[in-house]
Design a protein around this motif. Structure first.
Motif, PDB file in Angstrom:
ATOM      1  N   MET A   1       0.799  -1.253   0.024  1.00  0.00           N
ATOM      2  CA  MET A   1      -0.001   0.116   0.098  1.00  0.00           C
ATOM      3  C   MET A   1       0.928   1.287   0.198  1.00  0.00           C
ATOM      4  O   MET A   1       1.977   1.329   0.755  1.00  0.00           O
ATOM      5  CB  MET A   1      -0.960   0.127   1.398  1.00  0.00           C
ATOM      6  CG  MET A   1      -1.693   1.080   1.310  1.00  0.00           C
ATOM      7  SD  MET A   1      -3.135   1.164   2.516  1.00  0.00           S
ATOM      8  CE  MET A   1      -4.150  -0.406   2.250  1.00  0.00           C
ATOM      9  N   LYS A   2       0.583   2.224  -0.859  1.00  0.00           N
ATOM     10  CA  LYS A   2       1.337   3.405  -0.914  1.00  0.00           C
ATOM     11  C   LYS A   2       0.809   4.359   0.340  1.00  0.00           C
ATOM     12  O   LYS A   2      -0.077   4.235   0.926  1.00  0.00           O
ATOM     13  CB  LYS A   2       1.117   4.162  -2.175  1.00  0.00           C
ATOM     14  CG  LYS A   2       1.565   3.249  -3.462  1.00  0.00           C
ATOM     15  CD  LYS A   2       3.049   3.368  -3.602  1.00  0.00           C
ATOM     16  CE  LYS A   2       3.661   2.411  -4.978  1.00  0.00           C
ATOM     17  NZ  LYS A   2       3.108   1.029  -4.985  1.00  0.00           N
ATOM     18  N   ILE A   3       1.716   5.371   0.478  1.00  0.00           N
ATOM     19  CA  ILE A   3       1.429   6.082   1.583  1.00  0.00           C
ATOM     20  C   ILE A   3       0.137   7.155   1.527  1.00  0.00           C
ATOM     21  O   ILE A   3      -0.439   7.280   2.617  1.00  0.00           O
ATOM     22  CB  ILE A   3       3.004   7.237   1.787  1.00  0.00           C
ATOM     23  CG1 ILE A   3       2.878   7.708   3.121  1.00  0.00           C
ATOM     24  CG2 ILE A   3       2.936   8.401   0.553  1.00  0.00           C
ATOM     25  CD1 ILE A   3       4.108   8.579   3.521  1.00  0.00           C
ATOM     26  N   LYS A   4       0.026   7.618   0.441  1.00  0.00           N
ATOM     27  CA  LYS A   4      -1.283   8.288   0.134  1.00  0.00           C
ATOM     28  C   LYS A   4      -2.555   7.317   0.552  1.00  0.00           C
ATOM     29  O   LYS A   4      -3.676   7.709   1.137  1.00  0.00           O
ATOM     30  CB  LYS A   4      -1.405   8.869  -1.295  1.00  0.00           C
ATOM     31  CG  LYS A   4      -0.549   9.832  -1.013  1.00  0.00           C
ATOM     32  CD  LYS A   4      -0.945  10.693  -2.497  1.00  0.00           C
ATOM     33  CE  LYS A   4      -0.106  12.152  -2.807  1.00  0.00           C
ATOM     34  NZ  LYS A   4      -0.198  12.722  -3.913  1.00  0.00           N
ATOM     35  N   GLU A   5      -2.623   6.038  -0.094  1.00  0.00           N
ATOM     36  CA  GLU A   5      -3.504   5.230   0.250  1.00  0.00           C
ATOM     37  C   GLU A   5      -3.767   4.852   1.922  1.00  0.00           C
ATOM     38  O   GLU A   5      -4.621   4.736   2.327  1.00  0.00           O
ATOM     39  CB  GLU A   5      -3.280   3.924  -0.525  1.00  0.00           C
ATOM     40  CG  GLU A   5      -3.338   4.093  -1.898  1.00  0.00           C
ATOM     41  CD  GLU A   5      -2.979   2.615  -2.751  1.00  0.00           C
ATOM     42  OE1 GLU A   5      -3.367   2.387  -3.674  1.00  0.00           O
ATOM     43  OE2 GLU A   5      -2.100   1.932  -1.958  1.00  0.00           O
ATOM     44  N   LEU A   6      -2.560   4.650   2.458  1.00  0.00           N
ATOM     45  CA  LEU A   6      -2.447   4.230   3.938  1.00  0.00           C
ATOM     46  C   LEU A   6      -3.073   5.627   4.757  1.00  0.00           C
ATOM     47  O   LEU A   6      -3.703   5.570   5.580  1.00  0.00           O
ATOM     48  CB  LEU A   6      -1.199   4.007   4.513  1.00  0.00           C
ATOM     49  CG  LEU A   6      -1.142   3.627   6.012  1.00  0.00           C
ATOM     50  CD1 LEU A   6      -2.063   2.565   6.230  1.00  0.00           C
ATOM     51  CD2 LEU A   6       0.205   3.347   6.307  1.00  0.00           C
ATOM     52  N   ALA A   7      -2.749   6.925   4.539  1.00  0.00           N
ATOM     53  CA  ALA A   7      -3.177   8.145   5.044  1.00  0.00           C
ATOM     54  C   ALA A   7      -4.671   8.104   4.885  1.00  0.00           C
ATOM     55  O   ALA A   7      -5.243   8.382   6.098  1.00  0.00           O
ATOM     56  CB  ALA A   7      -2.460   9.223   4.457  1.00  0.00           C
ATOM     57  N   GLU A   8      -5.262   7.777   3.774  1.00  0.00           N
ATOM     58  CA  GLU A   8      -6.730   7.732   3.447  1.00  0.00           C
ATOM     59  C   GLU A   8      -7.487   6.693   4.335  1.00  0.00           C
ATOM     60  O   GLU A   8      -8.445   6.820   4.782  1.00  0.00           O
ATOM     61  CB  GLU A   8      -7.080   7.781   1.922  1.00  0.00           C
ATOM     62  CG  GLU A   8      -6.684   8.842   1.259  1.00  0.00           C
ATOM     63  CD  GLU A   8      -7.050   8.394  -0.316  1.00  0.00           C
ATOM     64  OE1 GLU A   8      -7.246   7.497  -0.649  1.00  0.00           O
ATOM     65  OE2 GLU A   8      -6.634   9.582  -1.038  1.00  0.00           O
ATOM     66  N   LEU A   9      -6.831   5.705   4.386  1.00  0.00           N
ATOM     67  CA  LEU A   9      -7.530   4.421   5.301  1.00  0.00           C
ATOM     68  C   LEU A   9      -7.641   4.801   6.595  1.00  0.00           C
ATOM     69  O   LEU A   9      -8.303   4.404   7.382  1.00  0.00           O
ATOM     70  CB  LEU A   9      -6.670   3.206   4.875  1.00  0.00           C
ATOM     71  CG  LEU A   9      -6.971   1.981   5.558  1.00  0.00           C
ATOM     72  CD1 LEU A   9      -8.389   1.591   5.021  1.00  0.00           C
ATOM     73  CD2 LEU A   9      -6.067   0.877   5.497  1.00  0.00           C
ATOM     74  N   SER A  10      -6.336   5.367   7.176  1.00  0.00           N
ATOM     75  CA  SER A  10      -6.140   5.329   8.528  1.00  0.00           C
ATOM     76  C   SER A  10      -6.596   6.583   9.400  1.00  0.00           C
ATOM     77  O   SER A  10      -6.605   6.911  10.278  1.00  0.00           O
ATOM     78  CB  SER A  10      -4.683   5.073   8.997  1.00  0.00           C
ATOM     79  OG  SER A  10      -3.787   6.168   8.384  1.00  0.00           O
ATOM     80  N   GLY A  11      -6.744   7.661   8.286  1.00  0.00           N
ATOM     81  CA  GLY A  11      -6.783   9.184   8.809  1.00  0.00           C
ATOM     82  C   GLY A  11      -5.768   9.967   9.530  1.00  0.00           C
ATOM     83  O   GLY A  11      -5.765  10.901   9.876  1.00  0.00           O
ATOM     84  N   VAL A  12      -4.325   9.141   9.262  1.00  0.00           N
ATOM     85  CA  VAL A  12      -3.242   9.768   9.764  1.00  0.00           C
ATOM     86  C   VAL A  12      -2.552  10.496   8.603  1.00  0.00           C
ATOM     87  O   VAL A  12      -2.612   9.908   7.260  1.00  0.00           O
ATOM     88  CB  VAL A  12      -2.498   8.564  10.142  1.00  0.00           C
ATOM     89  CG1 VAL A  12      -0.937   9.475  10.484  1.00  0.00           C
ATOM     90  CG2 VAL A  12      -2.852   7.863  11.299  1.00  0.00           C
ATOM     91  N   SER A  13      -2.449  11.596   8.509  1.00  0.00           N
ATOM     92  CA  SER A  13      -1.794  12.477   7.480  1.00  0.00           C
ATOM     93  C   SER A  13      -0.404  11.819   6.818  1.00  0.00           C
ATOM     94  O   SER A  13       0.500  11.189   7.525  1.00  0.00           O
ATOM     95  CB  SER A  13      -1.497  14.103   7.816  1.00  0.00           C
ATOM     96  OG  SER A  13      -0.535  13.995   8.829  1.00  0.00           O
ATOM     97  N   VAL A  14      -0.045  12.304   5.784  1.00  0.00           N
ATOM     98  CA  VAL A  14       1.014  11.754   5.072  1.00  0.00           C
ATOM     99  C   VAL A  14       2.208  12.330   5.607  1.00  0.00           C
ATOM    100  O   VAL A  14       3.037  11.968   5.726  1.00  0.00           O
ATOM    101  CB  VAL A  14       0.994  12.249   3.539  1.00  0.00           C
ATOM    102  CG1 VAL A  14       2.423  12.119   2.938  1.00  0.00           C
ATOM    103  CG2 VAL A  14      -0.042  11.307   2.664  1.00  0.00           C
TER     104      VAL A  14
END
Length: 243
Positions: A1-14
């Protein structure tokens, strides 16, 4: 998973994920060809644990020590997290009951004794002050309190709000930009009118802005992501001024 995808999934900013990587808290593999961060399922599970601990006000350094310990067992950690949350739930529940009871008194349905009005409430200690004492010692805190008293709480609050407001306007810029660092310098100078802060202490204070949910919520009232922006800008300031 790319960083932007993880940010969207978790709610944690890039930006926060970048910070976690920089301090070794969450370090995904980096693609040698394009330099992209690739988060594995194991990384995602680790982020979940990080966020559980963050909800319980654990500091990032503490979380890293726990997760990297050879004695760390995820199931035990989850049980511990659950126990802490249940304890906090019980405390909040008792406060809700006290509020309900007070509402009934306001309606004239019951009469409360003075003792009953404060059952379950404890404001005998300032949590911010306790944390400051632990970090910098009682003498520094007492000196700061005396200076604040002389300066006046209202004037100090207005200055704090003014600086936070100005910083909020540049929070979407790079943390090492001239504008951001000029305002962070102003913040550093003003704090030294109140107390005595070395660049290192200034950085540690900035760390508390993101590690302590109480600080984060108060600062983010001036703009979403401001606490995180200030923490990183204060770290840059420290790197540029440390001896």
């Amino acid at each position: 998973m790319k960083i932007k995808e993880l940010a969207e999934l978790s709610g944690v900013s890039v930006r926060t994920l970048h910070h976690y990587d920089a301090i070794g808290l969450l370090t995904p593999e980096t693609d040698a060809v394009n330099g992209y961060r690739n988060y594995s399922d194991e990384d995602i599970s680790r982020l979940q644990q990080i966020l559980f601990f963050r909800q319980l006000n654990f500091k990032l350094g503490q979380i890293k020590d726990i997760l990297d310990s050879p004695y760390y067992i995820k199931r035990e950690a989850l049980q511990m997290q659950k126990a802490i949350i249940l304890k906090e739930h019980a405390r909040l529940e008792s406060i809700v009951k006290l509020i309900d009871k007070t509402i009934k008194e306001e309606k004239g349905e019951i009469i409360m004794t003075n003792e009953e009005k404060f059952e379950g409430l404890d404001f005998s200690q300032n949590p911010y002050e306790d944390e400051a004492r632990e970090k910098w010692g009682s003498q520094a805190v007492e000196e700061s309190k005396q200076k604040l008293k002389k300066m006046g709480a209202k004037d100090t609050e207005q200055k704090f709000n003014s600086i936070y407001t100005e910083l909020s306007k540049v929070r979407h810029m790079e943390v090492d930009s001239k504008e951001a660092q000029a305002l962070i310098h102003e913040w550093y100078e003003y704090l030294n009118e109140i107390g005595e802060y070395t660049p290192k202490m200034f950085k540690e204070l900035g760390d508390m802005y993101t590690e302590d949910e109480r600080f984060k919520q108060n600062i983010d009232k001036f703009g979403e992501g401001l606490a995180e922006f200030m923490q990183q800008a204060m770290t840059v300031y420290y790197e540029n001024h440390k001896k």
